[in-house]
Write a protein that holds these residues in place. Sequence first.
Motif, PDB file in Angstrom:
ATOM      1  N   ALA A  78      26.262  33.626  47.329  1.00 44.21           N
ATOM      2  CA  ALA A  78      27.609  34.484  47.669  1.00 44.21           C
ATOM      3  C   ALA A  78      27.746  35.575  46.614  1.00 44.21           C
ATOM      4  N   ALA A  79      28.085  36.553  47.360  1.00 42.90           N
ATOM      5  CA  ALA A  79      28.518  37.729  46.542  1.00 42.90           C
ATOM      6  C   ALA A  79      29.321  38.657  47.264  1.00 42.90           C
ATOM      7  N   LEU A  80      30.525  38.926  46.480  1.00 42.61           N
ATOM      8  CA  LEU A  80      31.450  39.716  47.303  1.00 42.61           C
ATOM      9  C   LEU A  80      32.489  40.108  46.112  1.00 42.61           C
ATOM     10  N   CYS A  81      32.269  41.084  45.126  1.00 36.52           N
ATOM     11  CA  CYS A  81      33.116  41.312  44.154  1.00 36.52           C
ATOM     12  C   CYS A  81      33.228  42.703  43.800  1.00 36.52           C
ATOM     13  N   SER A  82      33.886  43.091  42.946  1.00 35.82           N
ATOM     14  CA  SER A  82      34.051  44.755  42.587  1.00 35.82           C
ATOM     15  C   SER A  82      32.619  45.141  42.080  1.00 35.82           C
ATOM     16  N   TYR A  83      31.932  44.456  41.353  1.00 37.04           N
ATOM     17  CA  TYR A  83      30.480  44.994  40.737  1.00 37.04           C
ATOM     18  C   TYR A  83      29.714  45.190  42.045  1.00 37.04           C
TER      19      TYR A  83
ATOM     20  N   LEU B 138      30.493  46.511  44.606  1.00 37.81           N
ATOM     21  CA  LEU B 138      30.949  47.840  45.191  1.00 37.81           C
ATOM     22  C   LEU B 138      30.464  49.034  44.213  1.00 37.81           C
ATOM     23  N   GLY B 139      30.023  48.646  42.962  1.00 44.14           N
ATOM     24  CA  GLY B 139      29.510  49.757  42.082  1.00 44.14           C
ATOM     25  C   GLY B 139      30.418  49.912  40.939  1.00 44.14           C
ATOM     26  N   GLU B 140      31.533  48.777  40.662  1.00 42.20           N
ATOM     27  CA  GLU B 140      31.895  48.749  39.570  1.00 42.20           C
ATOM     28  C   GLU B 140      31.107  48.687  38.192  1.00 42.20           C
ATOM     29  N   THR B 141      31.409  49.626  37.178  1.00 45.31           N
ATOM     30  CA  THR B 141      30.871  49.436  35.793  1.00 45.31           C
ATOM     31  C   THR B 141      31.305  49.141  34.726  1.00 45.31           C
ATOM     32  N   ARG B 142      32.793  48.954  34.833  1.00 46.15           N
ATOM     33  CA  ARG B 142      33.761  48.857  33.840  1.00 46.15           C
ATOM     34  C   ARG B 142      33.839  47.170  33.711  1.00 46.15           C
ATOM     35  N   VAL B 143      33.735  46.835  32.392  1.00 46.58           N
ATOM     36  CA  VAL B 143      33.736  45.392  32.043  1.00 46.58           C
ATOM     37  C   VAL B 143      35.184  45.005  31.553  1.00 46.58           C
ATOM     38  N   GLY B 144      35.403  43.490  31.935  1.00 43.50           N
ATOM     39  CA  GLY B 144      36.790  43.177  31.508  1.00 43.50           C
ATOM     40  C   GLY B 144      37.583  42.596  32.480  1.00 43.50           C
ATOM     41  N   PRO B 145      38.215  41.691  32.173  1.00 44.44           N
ATOM     42  CA  PRO B 145      38.951  40.870  33.322  1.00 44.44           C
ATOM     43  C   PRO B 145      39.721  41.738  34.583  1.00 44.44           C
ATOM     44  N   ASP B 146      40.299  43.013  33.942  1.00 44.28           N
ATOM     45  CA  ASP B 146      41.086  43.799  34.756  1.00 44.28           C
ATOM     46  C   ASP B 146      40.227  44.443  36.037  1.00 44.28           C
TER      47      ASP B 146
ATOM     48  N   GLN C 289      37.706  42.840  37.544  1.00 42.86           N
ATOM     49  CA  GLN C 289      37.021  41.880  38.145  1.00 42.86           C
ATOM     50  C   GLN C 289      37.860  41.197  39.402  1.00 42.86           C
ATOM     51  N   ILE C 290      37.365  41.932  40.470  1.00 43.08           N
ATOM     52  CA  ILE C 290      38.002  41.477  41.796  1.00 43.08           C
ATOM     53  C   ILE C 290      36.966  41.009  42.616  1.00 43.08           C
ATOM     54  N   GLY C 291      37.472  39.853  43.304  1.00 39.99           N
ATOM     55  CA  GLY C 291      36.757  39.175  44.269  1.00 39.99           C
ATOM     56  C   GLY C 291      36.120  37.863  43.945  1.00 39.99           C
ATOM     57  N   GLN C 292      34.910  37.523  44.112  1.00 43.53           N
ATOM     58  CA  GLN C 292      34.593  36.211  43.824  1.00 43.53           C
ATOM     59  C   GLN C 292      33.997  36.152  42.421  1.00 43.53           C
ATOM     60  N   PHE C 293      34.658  35.297  41.472  1.00 41.62           N
ATOM     61  CA  PHE C 293      34.191  35.294  40.113  1.00 41.62           C
ATOM     62  C   PHE C 293      34.483  33.949  39.605  1.00 41.62           C
ATOM     63  N   ARG C 294      33.436  33.361  38.674  1.00 42.61           N
ATOM     64  CA  ARG C 294      33.464  32.120  38.109  1.00 42.61           C
ATOM     65  C   ARG C 294      33.576  32.124  36.531  1.00 42.61           C
ATOM     66  N   LYS C 295      34.351  31.575  35.862  1.00 40.72           N
ATOM     67  CA  LYS C 295      34.322  31.874  34.359  1.00 40.72           C
ATOM     68  C   LYS C 295      33.288  30.660  33.875  1.00 40.72           C
ATOM     69  N   LEU C 296      32.504  31.290  32.643  1.00 35.71           N
ATOM     70  CA  LEU C 296      31.765  30.352  32.024  1.00 35.71           C
ATOM     71  C   LEU C 296      32.591  29.120  31.217  1.00 35.71           C
ATOM     72  N   ASN C 297      32.151  27.873  31.222  1.00 32.99           N
ATOM     73  CA  ASN C 297      32.807  26.921  30.794  1.00 32.99           C
ATOM     74  C   ASN C 297      32.346  26.823  29.165  1.00 32.99           C
ATOM     75  N   ILE C 298      33.329  26.832  28.211  1.00 33.83           N
ATOM     76  CA  ILE C 298      32.929  26.969  26.960  1.00 33.83           C
ATOM     77  C   ILE C 298      33.514  25.828  26.072  1.00 33.83           C
ATOM     78  N   ASP C 299      32.676  24.870  25.340  1.00 34.59           N
ATOM     79  CA  ASP C 299      33.352  23.585  24.777  1.00 34.59           C
ATOM     80  C   ASP C 299      34.161  24.311  23.640  1.00 34.59           C
TER      81      ASP C 299
END
Lengths: 343, 229
Positions: free
Chosen positions: B202-207, B209-217, B219-229
Amino acid sequence: MQPLTDEILARTSLASLLADYPLLESALLETGIEFDPAEEVTLPAKLAQWAALRGQSAEAFLAQLRERIDELNNLLGATVSLTRLAILAGRDKSGQPEQVTQIALQRGDLLAIVGPTGSGKSRLLADIEWLATGDTPSGRTILADGRTAADRRFASGGEQLIAQLSQTMSFVLDATVEELLGLHVESRGMAAGLVQDTIAAANDLSGEPFSGATPLTSLSGGQTRALMVADTALVCRSPIVLIDEIENAGIDRRAAFNLLLSQEKIVLSATHDPLLALLAPRRLCMRHGAMHSLHERTGEEEALLADLERLDDIHAAIRTRLRLGERLNAIDFAQLRREHSWP
Amino acid sequence: MQLITVAGPPSSGKTSVLIKTLEALMADGIAAGVIKFDCLVADDDAVYRSAGVPVQKGLSGVLCPDHYFVSNIDRVLEWSGRRQLAMTVIESAGLCNRCSPHIKGSLAVCVLDNVSGLHTPKKIGPMLKLADVVVVTKGDIVSQAEREVFAFRVQSVAPRARIIRVNGRSGQGAHALAEMFKAAPALQGDLAALRLRFPMPAALCSYCLGETRVGPDYQIGQFRKLNID
């Protein structure tokens, strides 16, 4: 792999089940069951969910999975039954029939294959590896126990007929001797004690001992060959061993062949080394892509072999003294002649 | 027409193996061609061409290579129809390990090499696990022990696949692979009847479509965050 009992199913999470039974993943993928490998769920719960949603049977899936585990386990425990190997002649590079029409070999036989570069030694070994049925450029046929064995070409696990050893092979794994042997012994479904036996056998072949903790990549050329021979003799189940030019091995070549033959292997060795060629009771001479002539070793050649081995010892002794920083003396051939009653 | 998908990690020997195999097939009078899919660069079309194999290449460039591949199968069939090929081989190198180009009812081949490490078979997903034939290359440079352990690991994750050893340099084993290609099933029905063996990621997110900026602001679309204990 342990049989997949109901008890294991009930108390194991999907994540550890996937680790213990690698074939589970492909079964899930094939059936189209979506899963998250880290999910804290048991397989039966996952299957029940899927079965209810898709109108499928969880029992049928489990039955098929168990069948595959059995198949893989059978593959592990399998041993090859083979007593005889025959090579039936084909054609040389110009399409003419080969002079030697047939070679018969049985367990414990050693055949040397000699001939200039390009004479067809490697092609012959390739035909045997492929268990040819007249379907290679040479048109040769290989018979296992009197039958063509095309159906055994893709046998895996313990059912493989052929093991190979050549000068170009090395260990590439970033692991210790013990770790690799452990994996190999496990993948052949054999007892773990074999690891130490194999290391001991390898140390008997190479003059320079190594331990199980030695990293594979730091083994010398001689130690590498010694370990490959010992592993092929003791851990490989394959009854046929094809050897392609291991002359500069720095190992006790006679002992190496004896180890392979003591395990009732059929050994075919392509070589340019006169000592290796004469170690075999029979040698096949290749020419222009054809099996040109088959020679039984004569009594005179056997005596020559003994002399060659002495020369080999002299050579080894000089090597040792050089390495120890000693001065060398001329070889007293007159003395040697008297000692060994050479002409 | 027979359609064959061949996939494998970069540098596993796909092209070398295929050239030897296709040479054997063409010697038997079979009209076979290759379409090579890759991400950024592929010079292999020149290699095929000099071996006399009809070839086309597709570079996914900025697009997801998996999606690019599947959306071009119609073009592949069009080309092989025009060239009157009896066998079309799709070689895909640009796919990620999560992905698989294999199609139901077509011969699916995965190429792996003995040098890639013993953990490789476990790490590669459906492109290996759903393959019918696994070609293992570079067997001439590793020990018998490593070959056997590697083959066992492959068989453990793909229990029904046939494992075949091919030497891409000498061509040893290519003859056998050619026989398997000959026995591959022919395509049944038209394009609309084709199904992938495994869905694309599955892939449909701001990246996408060519987004290069990093950071939660951003990130639009399908994302999943890493689980860190």
